[in-house]
Design an enzyme around this catalytic site. Sequence first.
Site, PDB file in Angstrom:
ATOM      1  N   GLY A  14       0.812  -1.208   0.000  1.00  0.00           N
ATOM      2  CA  GLY A  14       0.000   0.000   0.000  1.00  0.00           C
ATOM      3  C   GLY A  14       0.846   1.259   0.000  1.00  0.00           C
ATOM      4  O   GLY A  14       0.576   2.212  -0.748  1.00  0.00           O
ATOM      5  N   CYS A  41       3.939  -8.751   2.512  1.00  0.00           N
ATOM      6  CA  CYS A  41       3.484  -9.609   1.413  1.00  0.00           C
ATOM      7  C   CYS A  41       4.654 -10.192   0.639  1.00  0.00           C
ATOM      8  O   CYS A  41       4.714 -11.394   0.379  1.00  0.00           O
ATOM      9  CB  CYS A  41       2.571  -8.822   0.476  1.00  0.00           C
ATOM     10  SG  CYS A  41       1.990  -9.788  -0.939  1.00  0.00           S
ATOM     11  N   CYS A  46       2.403 -13.265   1.362  1.00  0.00           N
ATOM     12  CA  CYS A  46       1.815 -13.847   0.154  1.00  0.00           C
ATOM     13  C   CYS A  46       2.820 -14.531  -0.769  1.00  0.00           C
ATOM     14  O   CYS A  46       2.603 -15.662  -1.208  1.00  0.00           O
ATOM     15  CB  CYS A  46       1.084 -12.780  -0.665  1.00  0.00           C
ATOM     16  SG  CYS A  46       0.543 -11.338   0.221  1.00  0.00           S
ATOM     17  N   LYS A  49       4.852 -17.519   0.791  1.00  0.00           N
ATOM     18  CA  LYS A  49       3.824 -18.533   1.101  1.00  0.00           C
ATOM     19  C   LYS A  49       3.375 -19.250  -0.169  1.00  0.00           C
ATOM     20  O   LYS A  49       3.273 -20.482  -0.198  1.00  0.00           O
ATOM     21  CB  LYS A  49       2.653 -17.839   1.807  1.00  0.00           C
ATOM     22  CG  LYS A  49       1.488 -18.731   2.211  1.00  0.00           C
ATOM     23  CD  LYS A  49       0.412 -18.869   1.145  1.00  0.00           C
ATOM     24  CE  LYS A  49      -0.157 -17.574   0.650  1.00  0.00           C
ATOM     25  NZ  LYS A  49      -1.056 -16.893   1.559  1.00  0.00           N
ATOM     26  N   TYR A  98      11.301  -3.455  -6.068  1.00  0.00           N
ATOM     27  CA  TYR A  98      10.568  -2.418  -5.336  1.00  0.00           C
ATOM     28  C   TYR A  98      11.416  -1.166  -5.162  1.00  0.00           C
ATOM     29  O   TYR A  98      10.948  -0.039  -5.362  1.00  0.00           O
ATOM     30  CB  TYR A  98      10.117  -2.956  -3.972  1.00  0.00           C
ATOM     31  CG  TYR A  98       8.749  -3.583  -4.010  1.00  0.00           C
ATOM     32  CD1 TYR A  98       7.626  -2.889  -3.582  1.00  0.00           C
ATOM     33  CD2 TYR A  98       8.573  -4.871  -4.512  1.00  0.00           C
ATOM     34  CE1 TYR A  98       6.366  -3.458  -3.636  1.00  0.00           C
ATOM     35  CE2 TYR A  98       7.316  -5.453  -4.571  1.00  0.00           C
ATOM     36  CZ  TYR A  98       6.213  -4.739  -4.132  1.00  0.00           C
ATOM     37  OH  TYR A  98       4.965  -5.303  -4.203  1.00  0.00           O
ATOM     38  N   TYR A 185      -6.861 -18.138   7.853  1.00  0.00           N
ATOM     39  CA  TYR A 185      -6.074 -18.220   6.615  1.00  0.00           C
ATOM     40  C   TYR A 185      -4.706 -18.860   6.866  1.00  0.00           C
ATOM     41  O   TYR A 185      -4.327 -19.838   6.220  1.00  0.00           O
ATOM     42  CB  TYR A 185      -5.791 -16.811   6.075  1.00  0.00           C
ATOM     43  CG  TYR A 185      -6.891 -16.092   5.373  1.00  0.00           C
ATOM     44  CD1 TYR A 185      -6.869 -15.951   3.988  1.00  0.00           C
ATOM     45  CD2 TYR A 185      -7.919 -15.486   6.074  1.00  0.00           C
ATOM     46  CE1 TYR A 185      -7.848 -15.232   3.317  1.00  0.00           C
ATOM     47  CE2 TYR A 185      -8.905 -14.771   5.418  1.00  0.00           C
ATOM     48  CZ  TYR A 185      -8.873 -14.642   4.044  1.00  0.00           C
ATOM     49  OH  TYR A 185      -9.851 -13.934   3.397  1.00  0.00           O
ATOM     50  N   ILE A 186      -3.933 -18.261   7.780  1.00  0.00           N
ATOM     51  CA  ILE A 186      -2.535 -18.652   7.944  1.00  0.00           C
ATOM     52  C   ILE A 186      -2.419 -20.070   8.475  1.00  0.00           C
ATOM     53  O   ILE A 186      -1.612 -20.869   7.984  1.00  0.00           O
ATOM     54  CB  ILE A 186      -1.815 -17.644   8.857  1.00  0.00           C
ATOM     55  CG1 ILE A 186      -1.787 -16.260   8.193  1.00  0.00           C
ATOM     56  CG2 ILE A 186      -0.393 -18.104   9.150  1.00  0.00           C
ATOM     57  CD1 ILE A 186      -1.254 -15.155   9.086  1.00  0.00           C
ATOM     58  N   GLU A 189      -3.475 -22.607   5.698  1.00  0.00           N
ATOM     59  CA  GLU A 189      -2.514 -22.651   4.590  1.00  0.00           C
ATOM     60  C   GLU A 189      -1.232 -23.376   4.986  1.00  0.00           C
ATOM     61  O   GLU A 189      -0.736 -24.238   4.246  1.00  0.00           O
ATOM     62  CB  GLU A 189      -2.205 -21.228   4.129  1.00  0.00           C
ATOM     63  CG  GLU A 189      -3.368 -20.597   3.390  1.00  0.00           C
ATOM     64  CD  GLU A 189      -3.140 -19.152   2.998  1.00  0.00           C
ATOM     65  OE1 GLU A 189      -3.837 -18.662   2.088  1.00  0.00           O
ATOM     66  OE2 GLU A 189      -2.261 -18.487   3.606  1.00  0.00           O
ATOM     67  N   ARG A 206     -10.395 -23.031  17.818  1.00  0.00           N
ATOM     68  CA  ARG A 206     -11.437 -22.898  18.839  1.00  0.00           C
ATOM     69  C   ARG A 206     -12.837 -23.166  18.314  1.00  0.00           C
ATOM     70  O   ARG A 206     -13.724 -23.568  19.060  1.00  0.00           O
ATOM     71  CB  ARG A 206     -11.389 -21.495  19.455  1.00  0.00           C
ATOM     72  CG  ARG A 206     -10.145 -21.232  20.282  1.00  0.00           C
ATOM     73  CD  ARG A 206     -10.189 -19.834  20.873  1.00  0.00           C
ATOM     74  NE  ARG A 206     -10.233 -18.815  19.828  1.00  0.00           N
ATOM     75  CZ  ARG A 206     -10.377 -17.522  20.061  1.00  0.00           C
ATOM     76  NH1 ARG A 206     -10.522 -17.075  21.296  1.00  0.00           N
ATOM     77  NH2 ARG A 206     -10.388 -16.643  19.061  1.00  0.00           N
ATOM     78  N   GLY A 271      -3.550 -14.585  14.610  1.00  0.00           N
ATOM     79  CA  GLY A 271      -3.912 -13.213  14.302  1.00  0.00           C
ATOM     80  C   GLY A 271      -2.717 -12.288  14.183  1.00  0.00           C
ATOM     81  O   GLY A 271      -1.573 -12.655  14.454  1.00  0.00           O
ATOM     82  N   HIS A 443     -15.591 -26.290 -22.463  1.00  0.00           N
ATOM     83  CA  HIS A 443     -15.523 -27.708 -22.072  1.00  0.00           C
ATOM     84  C   HIS A 443     -14.285 -28.373 -22.673  1.00  0.00           C
ATOM     85  O   HIS A 443     -13.917 -28.085 -23.818  1.00  0.00           O
ATOM     86  CB  HIS A 443     -16.782 -28.426 -22.558  1.00  0.00           C
ATOM     87  CG  HIS A 443     -16.841 -29.855 -22.154  1.00  0.00           C
ATOM     88  ND1 HIS A 443     -17.151 -30.258 -20.879  1.00  0.00           N
ATOM     89  CD2 HIS A 443     -16.609 -30.991 -22.876  1.00  0.00           C
ATOM     90  CE1 HIS A 443     -17.124 -31.578 -20.821  1.00  0.00           C
ATOM     91  NE2 HIS A 443     -16.805 -32.052 -22.019  1.00  0.00           N
ATOM     92  N   GLU A 448     -16.606 -24.294 -16.094  1.00  0.00           N
ATOM     93  CA  GLU A 448     -17.879 -24.340 -16.817  1.00  0.00           C
ATOM     94  C   GLU A 448     -19.055 -24.643 -15.890  1.00  0.00           C
ATOM     95  O   GLU A 448     -20.202 -24.291 -16.190  1.00  0.00           O
ATOM     96  CB  GLU A 448     -17.828 -25.371 -17.937  1.00  0.00           C
ATOM     97  CG  GLU A 448     -17.739 -26.808 -17.464  1.00  0.00           C
ATOM     98  CD  GLU A 448     -17.716 -27.801 -18.630  1.00  0.00           C
ATOM     99  OE1 GLU A 448     -18.682 -27.807 -19.421  1.00  0.00           O
ATOM    100  OE2 GLU A 448     -16.740 -28.561 -18.738  1.00  0.00           O
TER     101      GLU A 448
END
Length: 463
Positions: A14, A41, A46, A49, A98, A185-186, A189, A206, A271, A443, A448
């Site tokens: 960002g 990331c 990301c 990972k 970057y 997520y983490i 994954e 939990r 988290g 197909h 599809e």
Amino acid sequence: MQEYDLFVIGAGSGGVRCARIAAQNGARVGIAERRHWGGTCVNLGCVPKKLMVYAAETGRMIEDAPAFGWDVQRPSSFDWYGFLAAKDREIERLNGIYVSMLEKAGIDLHTGDARLLDANTLEIGPSVLAPEAPVQRIRARKIVLAPGSTPVRLDIPGAELAITSDELFHLPERPQRVAIIGGGYIGVEFAGILAGMGSQVDLFYRQPLPLRGFDEEVRTHLRELIDLYGITQHPETSPVRLEDVDGGRAVRLVMDDGASYEVDAVIMATGRRAAVDSLGLDAAGVAMEKGHVVAGVDGRTNVPSIYAIGDVRDQYNLTPTAIAEGHMLAEQLFNPQGRTWSFETLPKAVFFSSPVGVVGLSEEEAAETHDLAIYTSRFTPMRQTLPKREGKILMKLVVDRHSDVVLGAHMVGPDAPEIIQMLAIAVTARLTKKQLDQTVALHPSTAEEFVTMRTPTRTVDRR
């Protein structure tokens, strides 16, 4: 003292986008980064990972190869060290890209820890990335907070014995026995990644099902698939303490039901929190709530010269949303164009061994305000038929029964993220089920199925 039109704290996805767009629109821009150019990331999220996901998938592809006529044997072990070395080379290459992008845009790069002194002044000092950096003072008409977030550990005895996703990317050896705490997520994954690389994985969470907040049918289907990948699940359990075993030889995880597990590593995927500790927000009077910066839709904080984007706001916490927020903010400040992104139809993916892709409303969310027609399909993908690999695909459409508008699309199975990215266009454009039905199927393909589900599986009345 250097002066800027805009100064960005944090060179993640960002922050970099915000700085570049502002510079392209004529602003004098500076940016500071304390740890990794490219942010979480690129360095600890990301990108590495996803490379690990590919590594785990490759083992399964080799295992399936004989069914397709290839005379190959699956290697007896995974070269963790070799993979990490290759991964680190790629990350280093991306870091350079970057930095190059920022420099080519005419942005001044500052390596160090940035701290606000007041609403328009900040100080940059030594950091992890630049421990010997001299202290600099900078003034800016506008300041953007984009420091990202950091993983958190549970507040239980022995928590320091656990690692987080940050450390996992640099472990010298792959742990043979792993306990992962967290079903988001983490956690999901990395359970798939490590199991695919040959580790024995226990996944603790939990809730009754993994992926809290996702569609319930998706969660149920995923729980069934996790079992098929050899991962042992422990739902509705919480850890109470961690204990050292033989001076670091292993870690013992003790749960609230009294059970204990001895493993090589405990990963806390429990988290993340906004990285605000060293920002000096109090000095500038920036308002916070529950550990994150309070900002409006336009990124404005309560201080007119200070803005916030990305994870520091604790709203979406995804790379694409941080990029969109940074882009919109830069244009808003230096070249208003009225550009917007549809955050309401934000596509999301969980890169498990059988990935999840979703966009729009879940059935439970949609049923709060709509009468629904639900279309679902479960089938074995063609690629799994010859090797006889178990596990079905789930595809689901949530449709408003009266307007016929597709409110949500959900998929669990191979290529789900790629398919959902394209289907997100249809959901964002508020296309109808009839319009999907008018689309000729490609197909044979998995995708599809989304344009050939003719009859509702069930209807649901609004609550």
